[in-house]
Design an enzyme around this catalytic site. Structure first.
Site, PDB file in Angstrom:
ATOM      1  N   LYS A   1       8.433   3.311  -6.871  1.00  0.00           N
ATOM      2  CA  LYS A   1       8.280   2.309  -5.811  1.00  0.00           C
ATOM      3  C   LYS A   1       6.971   1.540  -5.970  1.00  0.00           C
ATOM      4  O   LYS A   1       6.873   0.378  -5.594  1.00  0.00           O
ATOM      5  CB  LYS A   1       8.395   2.976  -4.437  1.00  0.00           C
ATOM      6  CG  LYS A   1       9.755   3.638  -4.266  1.00  0.00           C
ATOM      7  CD  LYS A   1       9.938   4.373  -2.990  1.00  0.00           C
ATOM      8  CE  LYS A   1      11.195   5.214  -3.015  1.00  0.00           C
ATOM      9  NZ  LYS A   1      11.069   6.481  -3.772  1.00  0.00           N
TER      10      LYS A   1
ATOM     11  N   CYS B   1      14.565  10.804   0.646  1.00  0.00           N
ATOM     12  CA  CYS B   1      15.856  10.987  -0.038  1.00  0.00           C
ATOM     13  C   CYS B   1      16.510  12.237   0.545  1.00  0.00           C
ATOM     14  O   CYS B   1      16.996  13.092  -0.174  1.00  0.00           O
ATOM     15  CB  CYS B   1      15.696  11.050  -1.560  1.00  0.00           C
ATOM     16  SG  CYS B   1      14.562  12.306  -2.139  1.00  0.00           S
TER      17      CYS B   1
HETATM   18  N1  SAM Z   1       7.254   7.294  -4.021  1.00  0.00           N
HETATM   19  C1  SAM Z   1       7.485   8.078  -5.232  1.00  0.00           C
HETATM   20  C2  SAM Z   1       8.338   7.250  -6.196  1.00  0.00           C
HETATM   21  O1  SAM Z   1       9.096   6.382  -5.738  1.00  0.00           O
HETATM   22  O2  SAM Z   1       8.246   7.450  -7.398  1.00  0.00           O
HETATM   23  C3  SAM Z   1       8.114   9.410  -4.920  1.00  0.00           C
HETATM   24  C4  SAM Z   1       7.260  10.215  -3.946  1.00  0.00           C
HETATM   25  S1  SAM Z   1       7.742  11.897  -3.769  1.00  0.00           S
HETATM   26  C5  SAM Z   1       9.123  11.777  -2.713  1.00  0.00           C
HETATM   27  C6  SAM Z   1       6.523  12.503  -2.703  1.00  0.00           C
HETATM   28  C7  SAM Z   1       5.119  12.568  -3.308  1.00  0.00           C
HETATM   29  O3  SAM Z   1       4.193  12.820  -2.250  1.00  0.00           O
HETATM   30  C8  SAM Z   1       4.889  13.687  -4.312  1.00  0.00           C
HETATM   31  O4  SAM Z   1       4.487  13.155  -5.530  1.00  0.00           O
HETATM   32  C9  SAM Z   1       3.767  14.528  -3.685  1.00  0.00           C
HETATM   33  O5  SAM Z   1       2.843  15.015  -4.648  1.00  0.00           O
HETATM   34  C10 SAM Z   1       3.111  13.517  -2.782  1.00  0.00           C
HETATM   35  N2  SAM Z   1       2.359  14.059  -1.616  1.00  0.00           N
HETATM   36  C11 SAM Z   1       2.732  15.058  -0.777  1.00  0.00           C
HETATM   37  N3  SAM Z   1       1.804  15.230   0.186  1.00  0.00           N
HETATM   38  C12 SAM Z   1       0.842  14.299  -0.032  1.00  0.00           C
HETATM   39  C13 SAM Z   1      -0.365  13.972   0.634  1.00  0.00           C
HETATM   40  N4  SAM Z   1      -0.776  14.636   1.715  1.00  0.00           N
HETATM   41  N5  SAM Z   1      -1.118  12.955   0.140  1.00  0.00           N
HETATM   42  C14 SAM Z   1      -0.730  12.284  -0.968  1.00  0.00           C
HETATM   43  N6  SAM Z   1       0.405  12.572  -1.641  1.00  0.00           N
HETATM   44  C15 SAM Z   1       1.185  13.555  -1.178  1.00  0.00           C
END
Ligand code: SAM
Length: 309
Positions: free
Chosen positions: A119, A235
């Protein structure tokens, strides 16, 4: 609830990376093998798509610009256009959040859970590399993948940072002009079609934990002083991670934000047992031929009309 349909039963979606290419160039590259077809919005239905999407046919997606649908099972990993970053293999559902956020070129944006960067690169393409996207992720390995993806896609407006978004200070002057934030947090992933050897039932305890985290991260995004639009996506197919999160957060920010009407032409809406369900969108393999997904949009209320009322 599980999503057990095989992964390769869906069309293969391609997003044209407009920082490196365009529809005409991509069409030319696939011309010898595929026939390109357009589709009217009103014709969009799984049945109609399946009829049109015969082998050697490509459909230009009627909802999201620069998205193409190839027949299920198409493998484009060895395509030169994929290898050089001109096309990105990204499910249509995952193209909704950046499209709904639509920051105008020149904007300041935060992608707060950004890795691996699908994204983020889409946002950079919408900005035409003009402006800035802070791409935060707390996982260093996943952020490394994002950095590679950003490089391959010719993105120059992204600032990747390995950090916990919840620890950022919204009052920090570097964020004073941030008007657009994408919140795509960790979720159960229950909308993703599974490989047949995977079992992905999620316990209620896990869903409660995720929902609590999603609420806190969405609330944090809404604290940035200049933010005008915040898009929330998962998702997941579980209402606890979707409509319930939106309802809970809205109840706490309704003096400052309203829920925007996301893609009014999209046929599959959020659950109407929630106040704003119909304003949000859902996606699913059977109804929209995509992975399961959810998108909601918080818009800052117009301060002038607030004062009047
Ligand atoms: N938006 C990404 C894409 O389209 O490629 C996918 C994101 S994935 C669903 C969720 C991400 O949130 C993971 O990579 C995880 O490491 C990160 N994450 C989880 N908690 C977080 C936080 N408190 N701060 C920053 N990143 C975080």
């Amino acid at each position: 609830l599980t999503n057990t349909q095989p992964e390769d039963s869906l069309p293969k979606y391609v997003r044209i990376n407009t920082l490196k290419s365009d529809l005409t160039t991509v069409k030319k590259a696939f011309d010898a093998k595929y026939k390109f077809q357009c589709m009217d919005l009103q014709d969009f239905s799984p049945q109609c798509l399946c009829e049109i999407l015969q082998p050697q046919t490509v459909i230009e997606d009627p909802h999201i610009p620069n998205v193409l649908m190839f027949p299920p099972g198409t493998d484009l990993h060895t395509q030169p256009l994929y290898m050089n970053g001109s096309i990105i293999l990204q499910d249509k559902a995952s193209c909704f959040p950046a499209h709904v956020l639509s920051p105008p070129p020149g904007s300041m944006v935060i992608d707060c859970c950004a890795a691996p960067g699908n994204k983020t690169t889409h946002l950079a393409a919408i900005l035409n590399n003009k402006g800035k996207v802070y791409a935060f992720d707390k996982d260093p390995k996943r952020l490394d993948i994002l950095k590679k993806m950003v490089g391959k896609a010719g993105v120059t407006c992204v600032v990747p940072r390995c950090l916990d978004f919840l620890r950022t200070d919204p009052q920090d002057t570097q964020f004073k002009d941030v008007e657009y934030i994408l919140v795509d947090p960790s979720c159960s992933g229950s909308g993703m079609l599974q490989r047949t050897d995977e079992n992905s039932t999620t316990s209620v305890e896990r869903l409660q934990q995720l929902s609590k985290f999603q609420i806190s991260i969405l609330k944090h995004a809404l604290r940035f002083p200049a933010v005008r639009r915040v898009v929330y996506s998962t998702c997941s197919i579980h209402e606890m991670e979707n409509e319930q999160v939106v309802q809970e957060v809205f109840s706490q920010v309704s003096d400052r934000f309203e829920i925007g009407h996301v893609m009014p032409h999209w046929p599959m809406r959020g659950l109407d047992t929630y106040q704003h369900g119909a304003m949000c969108v859902r996606m699913s393999p059977d109804k929209t031929l995509t992975n399961g997904f959810f998108v909601a949009c918080f818009e800052r209320r117009n301060e002038l009309s607030n004062k009047k009322s």
